[in-house]
Design a protein around this motif. Structure first.
Motif, PDB file in Angstrom:
ATOM      1  N   VAL A   1      40.447  44.587  14.961  1.00  0.00           N
ATOM      2  CA  VAL A   1      41.901  44.706  14.951  1.00  0.00           C
ATOM      3  C   VAL A   1      42.305  45.651  16.080  1.00  0.00           C
ATOM      4  N   ASP A   2      43.346  45.268  16.799  1.00  0.00           N
ATOM      5  CA  ASP A   2      43.874  46.135  17.856  1.00  0.00           C
ATOM      6  C   ASP A   2      44.275  47.470  17.227  1.00  0.00           C
ATOM      7  N   GLY A   3      43.618  48.532  17.653  1.00  0.00           N
ATOM      8  CA  GLY A   3      43.861  49.835  17.052  1.00  0.00           C
ATOM      9  C   GLY A   3      45.267  50.350  17.245  1.00  0.00           C
ATOM     10  N   ARG A   4      45.979  49.822  18.238  1.00  0.00           N
ATOM     11  CA  ARG A   4      47.325  50.315  18.517  1.00  0.00           C
ATOM     12  C   ARG A   4      48.355  49.822  17.513  1.00  0.00           C
ATOM     13  N   ILE A   5      47.949  48.819  16.659  1.00  0.00           N
ATOM     14  CA  ILE A   5      48.903  48.360  15.641  1.00  0.00           C
ATOM     15  C   ILE A   5      48.618  48.997  14.283  1.00  0.00           C
ATOM     16  N   VAL A   6      47.563  49.831  14.233  1.00  0.00           N
ATOM     17  CA  VAL A   6      47.152  50.442  12.968  1.00  0.00           C
ATOM     18  C   VAL A   6      47.704  51.854  12.873  1.00  0.00           C
ATOM     19  N   GLU A   7      48.361  52.122  11.757  1.00  0.00           N
ATOM     20  CA  GLU A   7      48.853  53.477  11.508  1.00  0.00           C
ATOM     21  C   GLU A   7      47.804  54.275  10.737  1.00  0.00           C
ATOM     22  N   THR A   8      47.398  53.757   9.560  1.00  0.00           N
ATOM     23  CA  THR A   8      46.371  54.436   8.758  1.00  0.00           C
ATOM     24  C   THR A   8      45.482  53.390   8.081  1.00  0.00           C
ATOM     25  N   PHE A   9      44.256  53.800   7.790  1.00  0.00           N
ATOM     26  CA  PHE A   9      43.305  52.971   7.043  1.00  0.00           C
ATOM     27  C   PHE A   9      42.704  53.840   5.951  1.00  0.00           C
ATOM     28  N   GLN A  10      42.936  53.447   4.677  1.00  0.00           N
ATOM     29  CA  GLN A  10      42.520  54.283   3.559  1.00  0.00           C
ATOM     30  C   GLN A  10      41.619  53.500   2.598  1.00  0.00           C
ATOM     31  N   PRO A  11      40.275  53.667   2.671  1.00  0.00           N
ATOM     32  CA  PRO A  11      39.393  53.022   1.689  1.00  0.00           C
ATOM     33  C   PRO A  11      39.633  53.583   0.291  1.00  0.00           C
ATOM     34  N   LYS A  12      39.611  52.698  -0.706  1.00  0.00           N
ATOM     35  CA  LYS A  12      39.743  53.090  -2.109  1.00  0.00           C
ATOM     36  C   LYS A  12      38.596  52.455  -2.893  1.00  0.00           C
ATOM     37  N   PRO A  13      37.384  53.003  -2.767  1.00  0.00           N
ATOM     38  CA  PRO A  13      36.209  52.366  -3.383  1.00  0.00           C
ATOM     39  C   PRO A  13      36.300  52.253  -4.900  1.00  0.00           C
ATOM     40  N   ALA A  14      37.039  53.144  -5.543  1.00  0.00           N
ATOM     41  CA  ALA A  14      37.188  53.041  -6.995  1.00  0.00           C
ATOM     42  C   ALA A  14      37.959  51.784  -7.387  1.00  0.00           C
ATOM     43  N   GLU A  15      38.775  51.262  -6.447  1.00  0.00           N
ATOM     44  CA  GLU A  15      39.570  50.066  -6.714  1.00  0.00           C
ATOM     45  C   GLU A  15      39.032  48.839  -5.980  1.00  0.00           C
ATOM     46  N   TRP A  16      37.940  48.997  -5.262  1.00  0.00           N
ATOM     47  CA  TRP A  16      37.305  47.916  -4.518  1.00  0.00           C
ATOM     48  C   TRP A  16      38.248  47.322  -3.467  1.00  0.00           C
ATOM     49  N   ASN A  17      39.042  48.185  -2.824  1.00  0.00           N
ATOM     50  CA  ASN A  17      39.886  47.714  -1.736  1.00  0.00           C
ATOM     51  C   ASN A  17      40.166  48.856  -0.773  1.00  0.00           C
ATOM     52  N   ALA A  18      40.814  48.511   0.319  1.00  0.00           N
ATOM     53  CA  ALA A  18      41.254  49.502   1.302  1.00  0.00           C
ATOM     54  C   ALA A  18      42.683  49.164   1.700  1.00  0.00           C
ATOM     55  N   GLU A  19      43.477  50.202   1.917  1.00  0.00           N
ATOM     56  CA  GLU A  19      44.881  50.009   2.301  1.00  0.00           C
ATOM     57  C   GLU A  19      45.020  50.236   3.802  1.00  0.00           C
ATOM     58  N   LEU A  20      45.593  49.253   4.480  1.00  0.00           N
ATOM     59  CA  LEU A  20      45.811  49.328   5.922  1.00  0.00           C
ATOM     60  C   LEU A  20      47.317  49.298   6.170  1.00  0.00           C
ATOM     61  N   ILE A  21      47.864  50.410   6.683  1.00  0.00           N
ATOM     62  CA  ILE A  21      49.292  50.483   7.007  1.00  0.00           C
ATOM     63  C   ILE A  21      49.445  50.288   8.511  1.00  0.00           C
ATOM     64  N   PHE A  22      50.296  49.343   8.863  1.00  0.00           N
ATOM     65  CA  PHE A  22      50.505  49.020  10.274  1.00  0.00           C
ATOM     66  C   PHE A  22      51.736  49.762  10.802  1.00  0.00           C
ATOM     67  N   ARG A  23      51.803  49.882  12.105  1.00  0.00           N
ATOM     68  CA  ARG A  23      52.900  50.624  12.730  1.00  0.00           C
ATOM     69  C   ARG A  23      54.233  49.889  12.627  1.00  0.00           C
ATOM     70  N   ASP A  24      54.170  48.588  12.302  1.00  0.00           N
ATOM     71  CA  ASP A  24      55.432  47.869  12.115  1.00  0.00           C
ATOM     72  C   ASP A  24      55.951  48.002  10.689  1.00  0.00           C
ATOM     73  N   GLY A  25      55.278  48.831   9.871  1.00  0.00           N
ATOM     74  CA  GLY A  25      55.726  49.085   8.513  1.00  0.00           C
ATOM     75  C   GLY A  25      55.077  48.214   7.458  1.00  0.00           C
ATOM     76  N   LYS A  26      54.336  47.201   7.854  1.00  0.00           N
ATOM     77  CA  LYS A  26      53.680  46.328   6.884  1.00  0.00           C
ATOM     78  C   LYS A  26      52.409  46.980   6.346  1.00  0.00           C
ATOM     79  N   THR A  27      52.010  46.543   5.132  1.00  0.00           N
ATOM     80  CA  THR A  27      50.804  47.071   4.494  1.00  0.00           C
ATOM     81  C   THR A  27      49.885  45.912   4.121  1.00  0.00           C
ATOM     82  N   GLY A  28      48.617  46.046   4.435  1.00  0.00           N
ATOM     83  CA  GLY A  28      47.620  45.050   4.052  1.00  0.00           C
ATOM     84  C   GLY A  28      46.598  45.654   3.106  1.00  0.00           C
TER      85      GLY A  28
END
Length: 595
Positions: free
Chosen positions: A75-102
């Protein structure tokens, strides 16, 4: 004019330079995701595929997400705001600079199995089984291991094929009166372990009705499987089948004492596995055939009005059942009711009876040389106790305690009789059954012509007849296997032994040649006058020899399960099965797997 031209050149050069610099800054690299929507869609695809992210790092403005299948999502790093692994929930939260969350699937570190999702004996009839319900945040599959008491050779492991988020783990092979350790592993789609957890499952003591099991020989590398299903009959109705391992531990049993229908289960020959992995049996108490799972839950049953069940039911390749039956209106020529002399075929899907074989039509119902019971109120002239379907010619091989062994066609014509040549008459159609008697050969393929041998008064060094036999089967084309009980052998009780015996039968020339036997050398030690079983185990070229009634177990009486190598005659497994009282132990035993 020259000034204007030079000025334009400078402007164009500057524009070109700036344009080139901007184009270089946004060069599209293959395989890199440059917008949040595409990244979020890709995360959803990974979730649906059951592929997890296991690690991440930045390199030259590219955010690398490492997948468990060894691929990398870039992923182009310039579109990524934060990346937060949540192993207790078996997922990771990716917040993009355009305000979207994956939300991306990510390797977790928790395997939560709630107490109320684990049930020991979920059906109420299988005390050494359990059911574990698990819902995971990620797609995958499970593997589990019931930890054995006797090292890895006593472990029971299974990896169900289900790849999902929702799982039902059917656990079999627990020990009675034991804190059973069950290891549960969550795997990726390729079978690699993601996380493991151990559970402890408590079970109650085994019922006193179950027998003493003593293992005398267990050469496990030479055995064809570790588990044996024993159709136990000890201490009366309701019968209680069990599965034992090669160490003599009971790892499964059914207790139907409280069942609303099967509380008086009497399965005669016993329980056997179906091709679909379930179990089935005929029940004398209900006169029906039942299909059950390993938890003991009844899945389906088939009744046959106008008939009653006895002894044996087998599954045909097309799924239908062949049932040894008695017919309520069946009459002997003397006018009395007959029993144990009918075979019916039940359509597996409709439950209807599609064919009937009345064995009075194809055999001699007046022959009494092995048992004179024609004066009884119910005439048991045949006592059909075993069936085998020969797919090669659409025929049935049967054993009859009071007549011998024989083969009949789909239209109820007799093909041959394997029995002493004494006192055979005609069937109801006038066919002389002496023309259906197989003629024995010696080891040099020469006819045996001694009348005393032909009629069963004595034996030949190369050949013996079967006496009051059970458990017919085809070992290979033209090769037939029987349990020769040996009751009243040679019309006497002076020499007592039972055998597993193999014959080569030439149906065109109507000859029979004995080519293998085991048991005669054991004498009374493996003699069973009634019941009993024999099976060919092709994976190890072994024979399972199971004398099941009143066998001398060294001061106790019951049955034996003996596995012997066909080529060498070496015993690779032997266990004594002794009920606390009585002579009754088992009718049949089968090598089996839970899964």
């Amino acid at each position: 004019m020259k000034l204007k031209t030079d000025y334009l050149f400078i402007l164009l050069s500057a524009f070109f330079f700036l344009g080139c610099e901007k184009e270089e800054e946004f060069i599209i690299s293959p395989g890199v995701i440059y917008n949040s929507t595409e990244a979020i869609n890709r995360f959803e695809e990974l979730d649906q595929q059951g592929v997890l992210i296991v690690n991440s790092y930045f390199n030259k403005d590219i955010f690398h997400l490492i997948l468990e299948n060894q691929d990398t999502l870039k992923v182009d790093g310039r579109i990524v705001e934060t990346f937060q692994p949540k192993p207790a929930e078996w997922n990771a939260e990716l917040i993009f600079r355009d305000g979207k969350t994956g939300i991306a699937p990510y390797l977790g570190n928790t395997l939560d199995i709630l107490p109320d999702s684990v049930q020991v004996n979920p059906s109420g009839y299988g005390p050494l089984s359990a059911l574990i319900n698990i819902t995971m945040p990620a797609i995958g599959k499970f593997k589990f291991r019931v930890v054995g008491k006797n090292g890895s050779k006593s472990d029971i492991t299974h990896t169900p094929s289900n790849i999902s988020k929702v799982h039902r783990l059917n656990i079999f092979g627990l020990y009675g009166n034991h804190e059973n350790t069950v290891e549960v592993s969550f795997l990726d789609n390729n079978g690699n372990e993601r996380i493991k957890k151990s559970l402890v499952l408590h079970t109650d003591p085994l019922p006193a009705k179950l027998p003493l099991i003593e293992v005398d020989i267990a050469k496990r590398e030479a055995m064809d499987g570790d588990l044996t299903l024993v159709s136990y009959r000890g201490l009366g109705i309701p019968f209680m089948p069990f599965i034992m391992d090669s160490f003599g531990d009971i790892r499964w049993y059914l207790d139907y004492a409280a069942h609303p229908i099967l509380n008086r289960i009497s399965y005669e020959c016993g329980i056997e596995p179906l091709r679909n992995g379930n179990l089935y049996f005929g029940d004398v108490s209900n006169h029906a055939v039942f299909e059950i799972d390993f938890h003991g839950r009844v899945l389906k049953s088939w009744n046959f009005e106008g008939y009653s069940f006895h002894h044996n039911v087998i599954e045909k390749p097309n799924g239908n059942f062949l049932v040894a039956a008695s017919k309520n209106t069946s009459q002997h020529l003397n006018g009395k009711i007959t029993i144990n002399d009918i075979i019916i075929e039940i359509d597996r899907m409709s439950g209807g009876i599609v064919k009937e074989w009345d064995l009075k039509q194809s055999l001699d119902e007046n022959r009494t040389v092995w048992m004179n019971n024609l004066g009884n109120n119910t005439v048991n002239w045949l006592h059909n106790n075993g069936l085998y379907y020969d797919e090669s010619d659409d025929s049935i091989i049967l054993t009859a305690r009071f007549q011998g062994a024989m083969k009949i066609t789909a239209d109820n014509r007799l093909k041959w009789i394997l029995a002493p040549h004494l006192e055979w008459g005609k069937d109801r159609n006038g066919v002389d059954l002496n023309t259906k008697l197989l003629r024995p050969l010696d080891q040099n393929n020469q006819p045996i012509q001694d009348l005393d041998i032909l009629e069963g008064r004595t034996n030949h060094p190369d050949f013996e007849w079967v006496w009051y036999p059970h458990s017919p089967s085809v070992k290979s084309p033209g090769s037939f296997l029987f349990f020769d009980n040996g009751d009243r052998r040679n019309y006497s009780t002076s020499e007592l032994y039972s055998r597993a015996v193999e014959y080569i039968i030439d149906e065109e020339n109507m000859t029979v040649k004995q080519v293998w036997q085991y048991g005669k050398e054991r004498g009374i030690d493996a003699y069973s006058r009634i019941q009993s079983d024999v099976d060919f185990l092709p994976n190890k070229n072994n024979i399972l020899f199971v004398p099941g009634w009143n066998v001398d177990n060294g001061g106790k009486f019951g049955g034996k399960v003996i596995e012997v190598n066909y080529a060498s005659g070496e015993v690779v497994f032997e266990a004594r099965i002794s009920p606390s009282s009585g002579q009754q132990a088992l009718h049949r035993a089968e090598k089996i797997s839970f899964y």
